[in-house]
Design a protein around this motif. Structure first.
Motif, PDB file in Angstrom:
ATOM      1  N   LEU A  23      18.690  23.185  -3.040  1.00  0.00           N
ATOM      2  CA  LEU A  23      17.474  23.212  -3.856  1.00  0.00           C
ATOM      3  C   LEU A  23      16.703  24.519  -3.724  1.00  0.00           C
ATOM      4  O   LEU A  23      15.799  24.786  -4.528  1.00  0.00           O
ATOM      5  N   ASN A  24      17.039  25.328  -2.730  1.00  0.00           N
ATOM      6  CA  ASN A  24      16.400  26.651  -2.638  1.00  0.00           C
ATOM      7  C   ASN A  24      17.254  27.739  -3.282  1.00  0.00           C
ATOM      8  O   ASN A  24      16.945  28.928  -3.184  1.00  0.00           O
ATOM      9  N   GLY A  25      18.335  27.326  -3.968  1.00  0.00           N
ATOM     10  CA  GLY A  25      19.155  28.270  -4.717  1.00  0.00           C
ATOM     11  C   GLY A  25      20.311  28.866  -3.956  1.00  0.00           C
ATOM     12  O   GLY A  25      21.021  29.719  -4.491  1.00  0.00           O
ATOM     13  N   THR A  26      20.558  28.440  -2.715  1.00  0.00           N
ATOM     14  CA  THR A  26      21.666  28.977  -1.918  1.00  0.00           C
ATOM     15  C   THR A  26      22.972  28.294  -2.300  1.00  0.00           C
ATOM     16  O   THR A  26      23.035  27.065  -2.394  1.00  0.00           O
ATOM     17  N   LYS A  27      24.013  29.074  -2.502  1.00  0.00           N
ATOM     18  CA  LYS A  27      25.312  28.510  -2.856  1.00  0.00           C
ATOM     19  C   LYS A  27      25.933  27.834  -1.634  1.00  0.00           C
ATOM     20  O   LYS A  27      26.090  28.449  -0.585  1.00  0.00           O
ATOM     21  N   VAL A  28      26.301  26.560  -1.767  1.00  0.00           N
ATOM     22  CA  VAL A  28      26.882  25.817  -0.647  1.00  0.00           C
ATOM     23  C   VAL A  28      28.349  25.478  -0.889  1.00  0.00           C
ATOM     24  O   VAL A  28      29.081  25.162   0.051  1.00  0.00           O
ATOM     25  N   ALA A  29      28.792  25.523  -2.140  1.00  0.00           N
ATOM     26  CA  ALA A  29      30.201  25.271  -2.460  1.00  0.00           C
ATOM     27  C   ALA A  29      30.479  25.856  -3.840  1.00  0.00           C
ATOM     28  O   ALA A  29      29.575  26.005  -4.661  1.00  0.00           O
ATOM     29  N   ILE A  46      21.938  21.332  -6.894  1.00  0.00           N
ATOM     30  CA  ILE A  46      22.011  21.790  -8.275  1.00  0.00           C
ATOM     31  C   ILE A  46      23.455  22.168  -8.565  1.00  0.00           C
ATOM     32  O   ILE A  46      24.059  22.962  -7.833  1.00  0.00           O
ATOM     33  N   PHE A  47      24.014  21.566  -9.615  1.00  0.00           N
ATOM     34  CA  PHE A  47      25.372  21.889 -10.043  1.00  0.00           C
ATOM     35  C   PHE A  47      25.277  22.882 -11.201  1.00  0.00           C
ATOM     36  O   PHE A  47      24.471  22.724 -12.112  1.00  0.00           O
ATOM     37  N   LYS A  98      23.209  23.806 -16.140  1.00  0.00           N
ATOM     38  CA  LYS A  98      22.789  23.294 -14.829  1.00  0.00           C
ATOM     39  C   LYS A  98      22.521  21.795 -14.901  1.00  0.00           C
ATOM     40  O   LYS A  98      22.108  21.274 -15.929  1.00  0.00           O
ATOM     41  N   CYS A  99      22.774  21.134 -13.782  1.00  0.00           N
ATOM     42  CA  CYS A  99      22.497  19.702 -13.642  1.00  0.00           C
ATOM     43  C   CYS A  99      21.854  19.456 -12.274  1.00  0.00           C
ATOM     44  O   CYS A  99      22.072  20.216 -11.322  1.00  0.00           O
ATOM     45  N   ARG A 100      21.129  18.396 -12.196  1.00  0.00           N
ATOM     46  CA  ARG A 100      20.722  17.896 -10.879  1.00  0.00           C
ATOM     47  C   ARG A 100      21.841  17.007 -10.361  1.00  0.00           C
ATOM     48  O   ARG A 100      22.489  16.282 -11.125  1.00  0.00           O
ATOM     49  N   CYS A 101      22.069  17.072  -9.042  1.00  0.00           N
ATOM     50  CA  CYS A 101      23.194  16.360  -8.447  1.00  0.00           C
ATOM     51  C   CYS A 101      22.731  15.679  -7.153  1.00  0.00           C
ATOM     52  O   CYS A 101      22.082  16.319  -6.318  1.00  0.00           O
ATOM     53  N   SER A 124      17.587  26.087 -23.102  1.00  0.00           N
ATOM     54  CA  SER A 124      17.353  24.954 -24.001  1.00  0.00           C
ATOM     55  C   SER A 124      16.027  24.255 -23.735  1.00  0.00           C
ATOM     56  O   SER A 124      15.561  23.477 -24.564  1.00  0.00           O
ATOM     57  N   LEU A 125      15.414  24.531 -22.573  1.00  0.00           N
ATOM     58  CA  LEU A 125      14.156  23.890 -22.211  1.00  0.00           C
ATOM     59  C   LEU A 125      13.044  24.918 -22.125  1.00  0.00           C
ATOM     60  O   LEU A 125      13.284  26.122 -22.102  1.00  0.00           O
ATOM     61  N   SER A 126      11.813  24.431 -22.058  1.00  0.00           N
ATOM     62  CA  SER A 126      10.668  25.325 -21.929  1.00  0.00           C
ATOM     63  C   SER A 126      10.741  26.061 -20.595  1.00  0.00           C
ATOM     64  O   SER A 126      11.412  25.625 -19.653  1.00  0.00           O
ATOM     65  N   THR A 127      10.030  27.183 -20.513  1.00  0.00           N
ATOM     66  CA  THR A 127      10.023  27.975 -19.281  1.00  0.00           C
ATOM     67  C   THR A 127       9.522  27.148 -18.107  1.00  0.00           C
ATOM     68  O   THR A 127      10.059  27.217 -16.996  1.00  0.00           O
ATOM     69  N   GLU A 128       8.493  26.352 -18.342  1.00  0.00           N
ATOM     70  CA  GLU A 128       7.914  25.521 -17.276  1.00  0.00           C
ATOM     71  C   GLU A 128       8.937  24.541 -16.722  1.00  0.00           C
ATOM     72  O   GLU A 128       9.078  24.376 -15.506  1.00  0.00           O
ATOM     73  N   THR A 129       9.683  23.886 -17.623  1.00  0.00           N
ATOM     74  CA  THR A 129      10.695  22.925 -17.183  1.00  0.00           C
ATOM     75  C   THR A 129      11.852  23.637 -16.488  1.00  0.00           C
ATOM     76  O   THR A 129      12.350  23.183 -15.454  1.00  0.00           O
ATOM     77  N   GLU A 130      12.264  24.771 -17.043  1.00  0.00           N
ATOM     78  CA  GLU A 130      13.390  25.514 -16.486  1.00  0.00           C
ATOM     79  C   GLU A 130      13.094  26.004 -15.074  1.00  0.00           C
ATOM     80  O   GLU A 130      13.967  26.013 -14.200  1.00  0.00           O
ATOM     81  N   GLU A 131      11.844  26.395 -14.833  1.00  0.00           N
ATOM     82  CA  GLU A 131      11.481  26.913 -13.517  1.00  0.00           C
ATOM     83  C   GLU A 131      11.483  25.846 -12.437  1.00  0.00           C
ATOM     84  O   GLU A 131      11.485  26.152 -11.247  1.00  0.00           O
ATOM     85  N   SER A 132      11.507  24.581 -12.847  1.00  0.00           N
ATOM     86  CA  SER A 132      11.584  23.505 -11.861  1.00  0.00           C
ATOM     87  C   SER A 132      12.996  23.355 -11.315  1.00  0.00           C
ATOM     88  O   SER A 132      13.217  22.662 -10.327  1.00  0.00           O
ATOM     89  N   PHE A 133      13.959  24.005 -12.004  1.00  0.00           N
ATOM     90  CA  PHE A 133      15.334  24.006 -11.517  1.00  0.00           C
ATOM     91  C   PHE A 133      15.559  25.263 -10.697  1.00  0.00           C
ATOM     92  O   PHE A 133      15.448  26.371 -11.210  1.00  0.00           O
ATOM     93  N   PRO A 134      15.889  25.166  -9.426  1.00  0.00           N
ATOM     94  CA  PRO A 134      16.215  26.374  -8.660  1.00  0.00           C
ATOM     95  C   PRO A 134      17.577  26.886  -9.083  1.00  0.00           C
ATOM     96  O   PRO A 134      18.238  26.315  -9.938  1.00  0.00           O
TER      97      PRO A 134
END
Length: 729
Positions: free
Chosen positions: A601-607, A667-668, A689-692, A709-719
């Protein structure tokens, strides 16, 4: 060239069989209605102080030819019956019109006579004219005075504006008989200024200091009457002779001056009126898929999600509202039928009807029901943009056609302007995209790091730009990062200089997020069944220590990749360099086509997925489109426009190895064409991107969506990797 409304005075009356006749009539013509270009529309006639229409009975391409040439266009392209451009109002001035095509005016064609008609406005005729003008076209008025309007310009007078690009303030001048003349402001209105500014790529006009303009001008003899919502001066009415009555002077007036407000992208410094002219909050409208600035598919933001506009009733008037809202001028074209690619997501608006003065297209009347509309009907626009002079500072040299060649730039060296080459170190797709855009040649189709086969000007062999790095959105190559005066280019210019080839169209790949969401599952697969995948490095590094009787935990899913662009997606590599894979029993044409990543969730690649290479083919297509590409039998590879390539969840390497992942929220992410090997019209939608959620036993995928495809506000909630952080460096 600018063509205004035309007046004719005909002094003959001839009767013909069947009651048809020529008419003695002083008429004006214009093209009106729900049109998409200034050179098309409902044919309207001005007679006896009233605008009326023409009935479609007996109308033919010959009659359309007379109308178009009377309006100053080279020829007619087509004509349309049954009020295609909407029903007109007032009288129907002409019925049963029969022209040979050689008449000088519609009034000289045979008809029932002016005002004699049994038609209704449901039979109003329309025409489409060539966009090319008649060279040296002459207007004729009742005094038999010839007036030649060849061009219109804004000429800067003040030194502060002469040095500025683009020119935003100066005299409005028309070219008449080979001479530039000013217009008397006695009957000039702010609506006229609005139209002039729009034509030159500016969304609005502002006040100016009239006291500094005292030059004695040479006046044009006529006035212009605009309503203010015309997209082009040719749609305005030609007023009566003003200056001619006063011996080419402007009694009680001065020359017309306009001062235009440039859009954000064209304004070097904040200017008066700027804040009032544009919205400061998140934009509600954007353009996507266009090759040049001011062009693209129209998308609107509603309920936090971007969607498109259906092209039903899409007109030049509504397109102009979009253009002005985005900081451009009036619209050149209102495009329909998904001409600039198909969007995804909802169709937010249908049957849009604007007055022309709205601040946003979202304020226009529209039908909220979009039933029956598909993305094949997505509306688009081409806007007038200011002349920045960028095109004159770049050229392609040595190519077989104007769309390819060695890139040569015009730069200042020791006080002089010189042509030279661009260093090819690091030269790629994004840089080529900027070159093609700057030259107005569309999209890049290839970027070349050697150009020995395109001998350019020998005098331009030396390198004048190096270290060029572009994001792909710049209007000019000079706007990209580069070394400046301190050049570094080990390979040198000449035969090793950068080159490009351009194309008017490009593909646009988009992943279907719903398919990912619906097909995701988890599988524990024994190592002895993963031998092929192990050899292709499709498993995580710890798999090398996994016993043969053990298993790997795989996050499996399907990928359905659509080509929503305007041309086929073809691999960069030629057939001679494709790689045969024994495991899959076919050739792979792209080593890296898609990245699969799992992020914390902090944007670090884990796999991550390690799919080594890909074969591209048409798995399925929209109705009416035939498959062109298949992997079997060393077939041609690619994805056809309107088709999609599906990588099923049950094929090797279509997974992420999550054996070593702890339970939790992630995040996938899927990234198509991540190295930008193949040029596309829009890279912002290549990311999905998806939540996983993974609890150690089961896995859920939800809220899947494409980038942008989403507003900037919504997109920023996705790391993770945000769209504005996607770069190829």
């Amino acid at each position: 060239q600018i063509t205004l409304v035309i007046q004719y005075c005909i002094f003959c009356v001839d009767l013909y069989p069947c009651g048809l006749k020529k008419t003695s009539a002083w008429i004006q013509l214009r093209l009106a209605g729900d049109k998409r270009k200034h050179n098309e529309g409902r044919v309207e006639v001005f007679y006896d102080g009233e605008w009326g229409t023409v009935c479609d009975d007996d109308f033919s391409i010959h009659s359309a030819q007379v109308v178009c040439r009377e309006l100053g266009y080279l020829e007619a392209v087509s004509w349309s019956p049954s009020s295609k451009y909407g029903k007109g109002e007032g009288r129907i001035w002409f019925d049963n019109v029969q022209c040979t095509g050689k008449e000088k005016t519609l009034a000289l064609c045979m008809s029932n006579g002016i005002g004699v008609s049994d038609c209704k406005h449901t039979e109003d005729v329309g025409v489409v004219c060539s966009d090319k003008r008649i060279p040296g076209f002459k207007f004729i008025n009742t005094m038999s005075l010839n007036i030649q309007v060849e061009d219109v310009r804004i000429r800067a007078i003040l030194s502060s504006y002469r040095k500025r690009t683009p020119v935003t303030e100066g005299y409005v001048e028309v070219k008449d008989g080979g001479k530039w003349k000013q217009i008397c402001d006695a009957e000039w209105t702010k609506h006229n200024s609005r139209v002039i500014c729009g034509m030159f790529g500016f969304p609005g006009e502002r006040k100016y200091n009239a006291r500094v303009y005292k030059r004695k001008p040479s006046y044009w003899d006529y006035s212009v009457n605009c309503t203010g919502n015309e997209a082009h001066l040719s749609s305005c009415k030609l007023g009566h002779a003003v200056a001619a009555k006063a011996n080419s002077t402007c009694e009680g007036g001065t020359p017309v001056v306009v001062s235009c407000v440039p859009g954000r992208a064209f304004s070097p410094t904040p200017m008066t009126g700027f804040r009032k002219a544009f919205r400061q909050e998140q934009p509600l409208v954007r353009l996507r898929g266009g090759a040049i600035v001011g062009e693209g598919r129209v998308e609107v933001l509603k309920n936090g999600e971007w969607g498109t506009i259906c092209d039903d009733n899409w007109s030049l008037l509504s397109a102009t509202v979009v253009c002005r809202e985005l900081g451009f001028g009036s619209a050149k074209e209102a495009l329909s039928g998904g001409r600039l690619g198909q969007g995804m997501g909802p169709v937010h608006m249908n049957e849009v009807k604007c007055s022309g003065f709205e601040k946003s297209v979202t304020e226009c009347f529209f039908n909220k029901e979009s039933l029956g509309c598909s993305h094949e009907e997505d509306a688009a626009v081409t806007c007038n943009v200011p002349a920045m002079g960028f095109q004159e500072r770049l050229r392609l040299s040595g190519g077989r056609n104007p769309y390819e060649g060695r890139v040569e730039a015009l730069v200042e060296r020791n006080g002089s302007l010189v042509w030279g080459t661009v260093c090819s170190d690091g030269w790629g797709t994004m840089e080529a995209m900027v070159v093609c855009r700057q030259l107005g040649l569309g999209f890049a189709s290839n970027a070349f790091q050697e150009t020995w086969y395109w001998p350019g000007e020998v005098s331009a062999d030396p390198v004048v730009m190096s270290g060029v790095r572009c994001s792909g959105t710049e209007m000019s190559l000079s706007h990209c990062l580069h070394h400046g005066a301190h050049l570094t280019c080990p390979k040198g210019g000449g035969r090793n200089a950068a080159g490009v080839s351009c194309s008017e169209t490009a593909p646009d790949l988009v992943l279907n997020p719903q398919v990912v969401e619906q097909t995701t599952y988890m599988e524990d697969r024994p190592m002895f069944m993963l031998q092929c995948a192990y050899e292709e490095n499709c498993l995580s590094t710890t798999s090398s220590k996994t016993p043969a009787n053990s298993y790997r935990r795989l996050l499996r899913f399907s990928s359905q990749i659509h080509n929503n662009g305007q041309s086929d997606f073809r691999p960069k590599a030629g057939r001679h360099s494709w790689v045969w894979h024994d495991c899959h029993r076919h050739y792979h044409s792209m080593e890296v086509f898609t990245h699969y990543d799992l992020l914390s969730l902090n944007g670090t690649k884990v796999a991550e997925g390690h799919k080594a290479s890909f074969c591209l083919e048409d798995t399925d297509c929209e109705e009416g489109i035939e498959k062109r590409y298949e992997c079997a039998n060393f077939g041609e590879q690619g994805i056809t426009v309107g088709c999609w390539d599906t990588y099923r969840h049950d094929i090797d390497c279509q997974w992420i190895d999550i054996t070593d992942i702890k339970p939790g929220d992630y995040i996938f992410q899927v990234f198509i064409n991540p190295n930008y090997e193949v040029p596309e019209s829009d890279y912002s939608n290549n990311l999905m991107k998806c939540r996983c959620r993974y609890d150690g036993h089961r896995i859920w995928m939800y809220s899947c969506h494409n980038g942008g495809s989403l507003s900037t506000e919504t997109e920023e909630s996705f790391p993770g990797l945000l769209n504005n952080q996607v770069t190829h460096r």
